[in-house]
Design a protein around this motif. Structure first.
Motif, mmCIF file in Angstrom:
data_model
loop_
_atom_site.group_PDB
_atom_site.id
_atom_site.type_symbol
_atom_site.label_atom_id
_atom_site.label_comp_id
_atom_site.label_asym_id
_atom_site.label_seq_id
_atom_site.Cartn_x
_atom_site.Cartn_y
_atom_site.Cartn_z
ATOM 1 N N ARG A 55 49.638 78.971 13.898
ATOM 2 C CA ARG A 55 49.985 78.544 12.541
ATOM 3 C C ARG A 55 50.651 77.173 12.532
ATOM 4 N NH1 ARG A 55 51.997 84.479 10.383
ATOM 5 N NH2 ARG A 55 49.902 85.259 9.867
ATOM 6 N N GLU A 56 51.460 76.902 13.542
ATOM 7 C CA GLU A 56 52.088 75.583 13.639
ATOM 8 C C GLU A 56 51.021 74.503 13.825
ATOM 9 O OE1 GLU A 56 54.497 72.374 13.791
ATOM 10 O OE2 GLU A 56 54.977 74.396 13.085
ATOM 11 N N ALA A 57 50.007 74.792 14.661
ATOM 12 C CA ALA A 57 48.910 73.850 14.878
ATOM 13 C C ALA A 57 48.135 73.629 13.583
ATOM 14 C CB ALA A 57 47.977 74.366 15.968
ATOM 15 N N LEU A 58 47.886 74.698 12.844
ATOM 16 C CA LEU A 58 47.147 74.588 11.585
ATOM 17 C C LEU A 58 47.936 73.800 10.540
ATOM 18 C CD1 LEU A 58 45.624 78.188 11.262
ATOM 19 C CD2 LEU A 58 44.549 76.109 12.186
ATOM 20 N N ARG A 59 49.248 73.979 10.519
ATOM 21 C CA ARG A 59 50.083 73.210 9.579
ATOM 22 C C ARG A 59 49.991 71.720 9.893
ATOM 23 N NH1 ARG A 59 53.699 77.738 9.730
ATOM 24 N NH2 ARG A 59 54.771 76.886 11.553
ATOM 25 N N ARG A 60 49.985 71.383 11.162
ATOM 26 C CA ARG A 60 49.882 69.968 11.556
ATOM 27 C C ARG A 60 48.522 69.395 11.166
ATOM 28 N NH1 ARG A 60 51.328 69.035 17.649
ATOM 29 N NH2 ARG A 60 50.965 66.872 16.951
ATOM 30 N N LEU A 61 47.482 70.174 11.342
ATOM 31 C CA LEU A 61 46.136 69.718 10.975
ATOM 32 C C LEU A 61 46.013 69.544 9.464
ATOM 33 C CD1 LEU A 61 44.177 71.977 13.466
ATOM 34 C CD2 LEU A 61 44.205 69.479 13.488
ATOM 35 N N GLU A 62 46.724 70.391 8.736
ATOM 36 C CA GLU A 62 46.739 70.240 7.282
ATOM 37 C C GLU A 62 47.483 68.970 6.876
ATOM 38 O OE1 GLU A 62 48.054 72.741 3.264
ATOM 39 O OE2 GLU A 62 48.701 73.428 5.249
ATOM 40 N N SER A 63 48.542 68.637 7.616
ATOM 41 C CA SER A 63 49.348 67.460 7.282
ATOM 42 C C SER A 63 48.575 66.163 7.476
ATOM 43 C CB SER A 63 50.632 67.434 8.122
ATOM 44 O OG SER A 63 50.360 67.084 9.477
ATOM 45 N N ILE A 64 47.543 66.162 8.345
ATOM 46 C CA ILE A 64 46.728 64.953 8.531
ATOM 47 C C ILE A 64 45.379 65.085 7.832
ATOM 48 C CG2 ILE A 64 47.845 64.241 10.687
ATOM 49 C CD1 ILE A 64 45.465 65.433 12.206
ATOM 50 N N ARG A 65 45.297 66.078 6.935
ATOM 51 C CA ARG A 65 44.166 66.253 6.013
ATOM 52 C C ARG A 65 42.849 66.652 6.686
ATOM 53 N NH1 ARG A 65 44.719 61.819 1.125
ATOM 54 N NH2 ARG A 65 46.973 61.901 0.918
ATOM 55 N N LEU A 66 42.924 67.162 7.897
ATOM 56 C CA LEU A 66 41.699 67.693 8.500
ATOM 57 C C LEU A 66 41.443 69.114 8.013
ATOM 58 C CD1 LEU A 66 41.740 66.391 12.197
ATOM 59 C CD2 LEU A 66 40.593 65.436 10.184
ATOM 60 N N LEU A 67 42.503 69.784 7.575
ATOM 61 C CA LEU A 67 42.380 71.105 6.949
ATOM 62 C C LEU A 67 42.990 71.026 5.555
ATOM 63 C CD1 LEU A 67 43.469 73.537 9.833
ATOM 64 C CD2 LEU A 67 41.151 72.878 9.175
ATOM 65 N N ILE A 68 42.409 71.770 4.639
ATOM 66 C CA ILE A 68 42.947 71.804 3.280
ATOM 67 C C ILE A 68 43.033 73.252 2.804
ATOM 68 C CG2 ILE A 68 42.152 69.498 2.616
ATOM 69 C CD1 ILE A 68 39.767 70.845 1.255
ATOM 70 N N LYS A 69 44.044 73.521 1.975
ATOM 71 C CA LYS A 69 44.179 74.842 1.372
ATOM 72 C C LYS A 69 43.564 74.813 -0.011
ATOM 73 C CE LYS A 69 48.233 76.766 3.702
ATOM 74 N NZ LYS A 69 49.669 77.125 3.554
ATOM 75 N N ILE A 70 42.663 75.760 -0.255
ATOM 76 C CA ILE A 70 41.995 75.850 -1.553
ATOM 77 C C ILE A 70 42.460 77.136 -2.233
ATOM 78 C CG2 ILE A 70 39.765 76.005 -2.731
ATOM 79 C CD1 ILE A 70 38.533 74.545 -0.355
ATOM 80 N N PRO A 71 42.947 77.039 -3.458
ATOM 81 C CA PRO A 71 43.412 78.244 -4.164
ATOM 82 C C PRO A 71 42.348 79.341 -4.186
ATOM 83 C CG PRO A 71 44.012 76.272 -5.391
ATOM 84 C CD PRO A 71 43.127 75.821 -4.265
ATOM 85 N N HIS A 72 42.751 80.544 -3.799
ATOM 86 C CA HIS A 72 41.887 81.730 -3.793
ATOM 87 C C HIS A 72 40.748 81.654 -2.773
ATOM 88 C CE1 HIS A 72 44.049 82.455 -7.476
ATOM 89 N NE2 HIS A 72 43.478 81.422 -8.081
ATOM 90 N N ARG A 76 40.370 75.636 4.741
ATOM 91 C CA ARG A 76 39.038 75.208 5.166
ATOM 92 C C ARG A 76 39.104 73.840 5.818
ATOM 93 N NH1 ARG A 76 34.818 78.224 3.173
ATOM 94 N NH2 ARG A 76 35.387 79.792 1.585
ATOM 95 N N VAL A 77 38.073 73.543 6.611
ATOM 96 C CA VAL A 77 37.932 72.206 7.165
ATOM 97 C C VAL A 77 37.633 71.256 6.013
ATOM 98 C CG1 VAL A 77 36.552 70.738 8.716
ATOM 99 C CG2 VAL A 77 37.061 73.115 9.356
ATOM 100 N N VAL A 78 38.219 70.068 6.055
ATOM 101 C CA VAL A 78 38.007 69.097 4.989
ATOM 102 C C VAL A 78 36.519 68.761 4.852
ATOM 103 C CG1 VAL A 78 38.313 67.091 6.519
ATOM 104 C CG2 VAL A 78 38.740 66.852 4.068
ATOM 105 N N THR A 79 36.078 68.541 3.648
ATOM 106 C CA THR A 79 34.712 68.086 3.386
ATOM 107 C C THR A 79 34.776 66.636 2.928
ATOM 108 O OG1 THR A 79 33.925 70.292 2.762
ATOM 109 C CG2 THR A 79 32.646 68.408 1.975
ATOM 110 N N LEU A 80 34.141 65.756 3.682
ATOM 111 C CA LEU A 80 34.117 64.345 3.323
ATOM 112 C C LEU A 80 32.926 64.091 2.410
ATOM 113 C CD1 LEU A 80 34.962 62.625 6.745
ATOM 114 C CD2 LEU A 80 36.493 63.162 4.852
#
Length: 240
Positions: A55-72, A76-80
């Protein structure tokens, strides 16, 4: 029944760092496809790691926008999108052009020679792939990262070395395998280095901006081809 040893804080941090890097590179290389849903259970099994460090690794990946949280929909992996990629390249051209200009003014002769040696290594790697691939590893092995650092401008270094950097690496991975692009990119890198070595700041900036603009044109062509192929597949399915 023997109990599992409890990992120390430093061990958990090391595990988290390793998994962070592994997942990051999987995203950059497209092994974890854009838009893919992130499932903690699957990742924990794949990497042999407990939920805490994961979870710590995933939080870091979210902080650099490689992962994003989508409501409901979860994480997910970011979509460019094409629009996002174009905006990234517009910013990249301006920032990296300025980095090259400042590098021409500030790099030492020793640093320039190190940059030349780096390109010799890159040339060897391209040859090993028969000219089909030019994908640079992160950090000091990355030509563009080195130019950003050589600018000695903290704002540029921060902008080009943080979250934008990883999104740029995703974009660059698309062009690194485009036909004829690896050799052309290497040639352009060499021209930029020689402009820097000549202390021609204006030329260095122009060559870097032209290089980034050319990369965007390659990406744009690839995106259009992908859209065309997708439309063709949809048409085929509809007719069936």
């Amino acid at each position: 029944m023997p109990t599992q040893p409890i990992a120390t804080l430093s061990e958990r941090q090391t595990l988290s760092e390793q998994v962070y890097n592994d997942i990051k590179e999987a995203i950059i290389a497209g092994e974890l496809i854009q838009g893919a849903k992130i499932t903690e259970d699957e990742l924990a099994k794949k990497y042999g790691i407990s939920r805490g460090p994961l979870r710590e690794a995933l939080r870091r990946l979210e902080s650099i926008r490689l992962l994003i949280k989508i409501p409901h929909a979860g994480m997910r992996v970011v979509t460019l999108t094409p629009e996002m990629i174009e905006e990234i390249y517009i910013v990249r051209e301006a920032l990296e052009g300025m980095s090259a200009r400042l590098a021409a003014e500030r790099m030492t002769d020793e640093e320039i020679e190190d940059l030349r040696n780096l390109l010799v290594r890159h040339s060897s790697n391209i040859d090993k792939s028969d000219g089909k691939q030019y994908f640079q590893r992160e950090g000091d092995l990355d030509f563009h990262f080195r130019i950003a650092q050589a600018s000695n401008n903290q704002w540029l270094m921060d902008l080009l070395s943080s979250e934008l950097y990883q999104l740029l690496r995703m974009c660059r991975h698309r062009t690194s395998q485009a036909p004829a692009r690896p050799t052309k990119a290497l040639t352009e890198h060499k021209q930029i280095v020689e402009a820097i070595a000549s202390r021609d700041a204006e030329l260095a900036e122009m060559l870097m901006r032209r290089h980034i603009s050319g990369a965007w044109k390659t990406v744009e062509i690839l995106l259009k081809e992908e859209l065309s192929e997708g439309a063709l597949q949809n048409d085929t399915v509809t007719k069936q």
